[in-house]
Design a protein around this motif. Sequence first.
Motif, PDB file in Angstrom:
ATOM      1  N   VAL A 168       9.077   1.889  -7.194  1.00  0.00           N
ATOM      2  CA  VAL A 168      10.457   2.028  -7.688  1.00  0.00           C
ATOM      3  C   VAL A 168      11.410   2.400  -6.561  1.00  0.00           C
ATOM      4  N   ILE A 169      10.998   3.315  -5.697  1.00  0.00           N
ATOM      5  CA  ILE A 169      11.864   3.720  -4.587  1.00  0.00           C
ATOM      6  C   ILE A 169      12.131   2.542  -3.661  1.00  0.00           C
ATOM      7  N   GLU A 170      11.094   1.752  -3.396  1.00  0.00           N
ATOM      8  CA  GLU A 170      11.323   0.588  -2.514  1.00  0.00           C
ATOM      9  C   GLU A 170      12.271  -0.409  -3.166  1.00  0.00           C
ATOM     10  N   ARG A 172      15.307  -1.238  -0.796  1.00  0.00           N
ATOM     11  CA  ARG A 172      15.533  -2.682  -0.696  1.00  0.00           C
ATOM     12  C   ARG A 172      16.933  -3.050  -0.185  1.00  0.00           C
ATOM     13  N   PRO A 173      18.011  -2.358  -0.609  1.00  0.00           N
ATOM     14  CA  PRO A 173      19.344  -2.741  -0.127  1.00  0.00           C
ATOM     15  C   PRO A 173      19.543  -2.618   1.385  1.00  0.00           C
ATOM     16  N   VAL A 174      18.735  -1.776   2.066  1.00  0.00           N
ATOM     17  CA  VAL A 174      18.925  -1.614   3.510  1.00  0.00           C
ATOM     18  C   VAL A 174      17.863  -2.339   4.325  1.00  0.00           C
ATOM     19  N   LEU A 223       6.334  -5.765   0.810  1.00  0.00           N
ATOM     20  CA  LEU A 223       6.967  -4.494   1.159  1.00  0.00           C
ATOM     21  C   LEU A 223       6.872  -3.500   0.000  1.00  0.00           C
ATOM     22  N   THR A 224       7.072  -3.993  -1.214  1.00  0.00           N
ATOM     23  CA  THR A 224       6.928  -3.122  -2.378  1.00  0.00           C
ATOM     24  C   THR A 224       5.511  -2.592  -2.482  1.00  0.00           C
ATOM     25  N   LEU A 225       4.536  -3.475  -2.263  1.00  0.00           N
ATOM     26  CA  LEU A 225       3.139  -3.063  -2.318  1.00  0.00           C
ATOM     27  C   LEU A 225       2.833  -2.029  -1.238  1.00  0.00           C
ATOM     28  N   GLY A 226       3.406  -2.227  -0.048  1.00  0.00           N
ATOM     29  CA  GLY A 226       3.189  -1.268   1.032  1.00  0.00           C
ATOM     30  C   GLY A 226       3.693   0.119   0.674  1.00  0.00           C
ATOM     31  N   TRP A 227       4.892   0.190   0.113  1.00  0.00           N
ATOM     32  CA  TRP A 227       5.439   1.476  -0.315  1.00  0.00           C
ATOM     33  C   TRP A 227       4.590   2.081  -1.422  1.00  0.00           C
ATOM     34  N   ALA A 228       4.149   1.260  -2.361  1.00  0.00           N
ATOM     35  CA  ALA A 228       3.361   1.758  -3.480  1.00  0.00           C
ATOM     36  C   ALA A 228       2.021   2.323  -3.006  1.00  0.00           C
ATOM     37  N   LEU A 229       1.312   1.592  -2.144  1.00  0.00           N
ATOM     38  CA  LEU A 229       0.019   2.059  -1.656  1.00  0.00           C
ATOM     39  C   LEU A 229       0.167   3.311  -0.794  1.00  0.00           C
ATOM     40  N   ALA A 230       1.210   3.339   0.034  1.00  0.00           N
ATOM     41  CA  ALA A 230       1.446   4.524   0.856  1.00  0.00           C
ATOM     42  C   ALA A 230       1.725   5.740  -0.014  1.00  0.00           C
ATOM     43  N   SER A 231       2.438   5.520  -1.105  1.00  0.00           N
ATOM     44  CA  SER A 231       2.722   6.620  -2.015  1.00  0.00           C
ATOM     45  C   SER A 231       1.454   7.112  -2.707  1.00  0.00           C
ATOM     46  N   VAL A 232       0.525   6.205  -2.997  1.00  0.00           N
ATOM     47  CA  VAL A 232      -0.762   6.611  -3.571  1.00  0.00           C
ATOM     48  C   VAL A 232      -1.519   7.512  -2.591  1.00  0.00           C
ATOM     49  N   VAL A 233      -1.584   7.085  -1.333  1.00  0.00           N
ATOM     50  CA  VAL A 233      -2.266   7.898  -0.315  1.00  0.00           C
ATOM     51  C   VAL A 233      -1.546   9.231  -0.136  1.00  0.00           C
ATOM     52  N   GLY A 234      -0.210   9.203  -0.185  1.00  0.00           N
ATOM     53  CA  GLY A 234       0.539  10.441  -0.101  1.00  0.00           C
ATOM     54  C   GLY A 234       0.229  11.365  -1.267  1.00  0.00           C
ATOM     55  N   SER A 235       0.112  10.804  -2.469  1.00  0.00           N
ATOM     56  CA  SER A 235      -0.232  11.611  -3.643  1.00  0.00           C
ATOM     57  C   SER A 235      -1.615  12.236  -3.481  1.00  0.00           C
ATOM     58  N   LEU A 236      -2.547  11.472  -2.922  1.00  0.00           N
ATOM     59  CA  LEU A 236      -3.873  12.018  -2.641  1.00  0.00           C
ATOM     60  C   LEU A 236      -3.776  13.204  -1.689  1.00  0.00           C
TER      61      LEU A 236
END
Length: 292
Positions: free
Chosen positions: A77-79, A84-86, A190-203
């Motif tokens: 969602v954040i991505e 996304r606009p920038v 790019l969306t997938l990259g942000w999502a996966l990084a956020s999963v690792v961050g949550s871990l």
Amino acid sequence: MQQLVNTALGGLTLGMVYAAFALALVLIWRSTRVVNFAQAPMAMVTTLLALELIEGGASFWLAFAVALVSGLVLGAVIERVVVRPVEGKSEINAVILTLGLFIVLHAAAALLFGNGVRSFPAPFGVRGTEIGGTTYAITGFGMFTIVAVLVTMSLLVLLFRFTDLGLRMRAAAHEPEVARLLGVRVGGMLTLGWALASVVGSLSGILIAGGDLVNPNYMDSVVVFGFVAAVLGGLDSPLGAVVGGLLLGVALSFVSGYVGSQLVALTALMILIAVLTLRPGGLFSTTPARRV
């Protein structure tokens, strides 16, 4: 001798905590070429959400799974909505945006969860392990942390080196126009990259919180040490993130145990300066550092 061993074991566990956060930074960098300074509050939000579930009667493992899934959704969602606009504009725009997100997410967490300090449970023991009548400074949850970080690192290495998906993600990050011509859905990658990084961050948020006290600011110091670990190992290398975290954790543990805890932050800064001066790309960098 026992103090030496316990200091090293404490550094090992601490280093794995830094490595967990560094892995999230490496993943977002490799898949989007953005250093996400909002990674810590994103992880903090999902961790506090997990704590709300645990305090409401849910099991640790259910809350753990919810934290990872909510991290996946939050990153996507954040991505899509904020970043996304920038994208495609000056790289500094995205960096400044993540700094803004850092502040916004802290404020939102304080409103949703409160500023009070709360205890986060751990599924395993948080007391030292006794071997032969001697207690060593490695806990059950510390062992879980080590295993979780090593498994995560292995999965990221497999993703980026041996899968078509990892290749498309790297292509979308490095050469988006060429990737589009080759049929890669750059926006989706790019969306997938942000999502996966956020999963690792949550871990990482769960691993840092387990058996400790948390509030909306509990991960702020980890941003500094996790970033140093990522730079030390190389922002392009998952293995480097783990090695960098271990080296930093052990070094800071010995400084704290034998010199003084007040010098920990200064030592981390000195390590960062030394790495940026002698090897700007990090110990395990696979690409040359950019020079202007």
